[in-house]
Design an enzyme around this catalytic site. Structure first.
Site, short mmCIF file in Angstrom:
data_model
loop_
_atom_site.label_atom_id
_atom_site.label_comp_id
_atom_site.label_asym_id
_atom_site.label_seq_id
_atom_site.Cartn_x
_atom_site.Cartn_y
_atom_site.Cartn_z
N HIS A 148 0.84 -1.21 0.00
CA HIS A 148 0.00 0.00 0.00
C HIS A 148 0.88 1.26 0.00
O HIS A 148 0.62 2.21 -0.74
CB HIS A 148 -0.90 0.03 1.24
CG HIS A 148 -1.97 -1.03 1.27
ND1 HIS A 148 -2.16 -1.88 2.33
CD2 HIS A 148 -2.92 -1.37 0.35
CE1 HIS A 148 -3.17 -2.69 2.07
NE2 HIS A 148 -3.64 -2.41 0.88
N LYS A 193 -16.49 -5.91 6.13
CA LYS A 193 -15.64 -6.89 6.83
C LYS A 193 -15.47 -6.43 8.27
O LYS A 193 -15.49 -5.24 8.55
CB LYS A 193 -14.25 -6.97 6.17
CG LYS A 193 -14.27 -7.35 4.71
CD LYS A 193 -12.86 -7.28 4.14
CE LYS A 193 -12.81 -6.58 2.81
NZ LYS A 193 -11.47 -6.20 2.35
N ARG A 243 -2.58 -6.41 -7.75
CA ARG A 243 -1.51 -7.38 -7.59
C ARG A 243 -1.66 -8.55 -8.56
O ARG A 243 -0.68 -9.07 -9.07
CB ARG A 243 -1.51 -7.94 -6.16
CG ARG A 243 -1.15 -6.95 -5.10
CD ARG A 243 -1.55 -7.41 -3.73
NE ARG A 243 -2.99 -7.61 -3.67
CZ ARG A 243 -3.68 -7.82 -2.56
NH1 ARG A 243 -3.06 -7.89 -1.41
NH2 ARG A 243 -4.99 -7.99 -2.61
N SER A 248 -3.04 -8.09 3.57
CA SER A 248 -3.29 -7.71 4.96
C SER A 248 -3.80 -8.90 5.77
O SER A 248 -3.40 -9.09 6.92
CB SER A 248 -4.33 -6.58 5.01
OG SER A 248 -3.86 -5.45 4.32
O1 PNS Z 1 -9.07 -2.57 0.51
P1 PNS Z 1 -10.42 -2.94 -0.03
O2 PNS Z 1 -11.15 -3.87 0.92
O3 PNS Z 1 -10.36 -3.46 -1.42
O4 PNS Z 1 -11.24 -1.55 -0.05
C1 PNS Z 1 -12.56 -1.54 -0.51
C2 PNS Z 1 -13.18 -0.14 -0.48
C3 PNS Z 1 -13.18 0.45 0.91
C4 PNS Z 1 -12.38 0.78 -1.39
C5 PNS Z 1 -14.61 -0.36 -1.03
O5 PNS Z 1 -15.26 -1.29 -0.22
C6 PNS Z 1 -15.42 0.91 -1.10
O6 PNS Z 1 -15.25 1.71 -2.01
N1 PNS Z 1 -16.32 1.09 -0.11
C7 PNS Z 1 -17.19 2.25 -0.02
C8 PNS Z 1 -18.63 1.90 -0.40
C9 PNS Z 1 -18.84 2.01 -1.90
O7 PNS Z 1 -18.60 3.05 -2.52
N2 PNS Z 1 -19.29 0.91 -2.50
C10 PNS Z 1 -19.47 0.81 -3.91
C11 PNS Z 1 -18.14 0.52 -4.60
S1 PNS Z 1 -18.42 -0.12 -6.16
#
Ligand code: PNS
Length: 157
Positions: free
Chosen positions: A17, A41, A90, A128
């Site tokens: 990251h 999560k 990745r 992670s």
């Molecule tokens: O590290 P991650 O788990 O891939 O992060 C995911 C994250 C936080 C970027 C994603 O869950 C997110 O954008 N959440 C906010 C809610 C949202 O906008 N949902 C629609 C996305 S298509």
């Protein structure tokens, strides 16, 4: 001036990251690292702890800010006056998930572009979830995460 948002759960942030943060900060004028508060999560670290660890890890990167967000990512990006979402990739399973999110985000907000940065080879395997398991079982994670994160993982174990 282009502001980009690098969004993720960062539970916790890894060296992978941080590598994406540094590279994105070199491409865009301003980078906001956005820590998702509600990601579906159950996190090990609450949003405030994840923000603090990233702030420590990003100290010295003058055009980088870190903050938590709730709700839709595109709404946060628009609120911040940003026009780009940065994501790290990745492997193919990341791509499968990320391209779906990118298309949904474009559907919600067509003016916001998603830009992908490939993980650098030394970090390509870092996850992670695996790092948390190693730490929980007493392994040394110092080579996988920034020192600020390694310290909190040690304290949490
Ligand atoms: O590290 P991650 O788990 O891939 O992060 C995911 C994250 C936080 C970027 C994603 O869950 C997110 O954008 N959440 C906010 C809610 C949202 O906008 N949902 C629609 C996305 S298509």
């Amino acid at each position: 001036m282009t502001t980009a948002v690098f969004a993720g759960s960062f539970d916790p942030a890894t060296n992978g990251h941080l590598d994406v943060v540094k590279r994105a900060a070199a491409v865009f004028d301003r980078l906001i690292v956005a820590v998702g508060s509600t990601t579906g999560k159950e996190p090990l670290f609450d949003a405030q702890e994840r923000v603090e660890m990233l702030q420590e890890a990003c100290a010295g990167l003058d055009n980088v800010e870190v903050e938590a967000f709730d709700g839709l990512l595109v709404d946060f990006v628009a609120r911040k006056g940003a026009s780009v979402i940065v994501k790290g990739l990745r492997c193919m399973s990341d791509f499968d998930r990320e391209y779906q999110m990118a298309f949904h985000n474009r559907g919600l907000h067509p003016q916001i572009e998603t830009v992908f940065l490939m993980a650098s080879p030394p970090h390509i395997h870092l996850r992670s979830s695996v790092i948390k398991e190693i730490a929980r079982l007493g392994g040394d994670v110092a080579g996988f995460v920034p020192e600020a994160v390694a310290k909190r993982l040690r304290d949490r174990a």
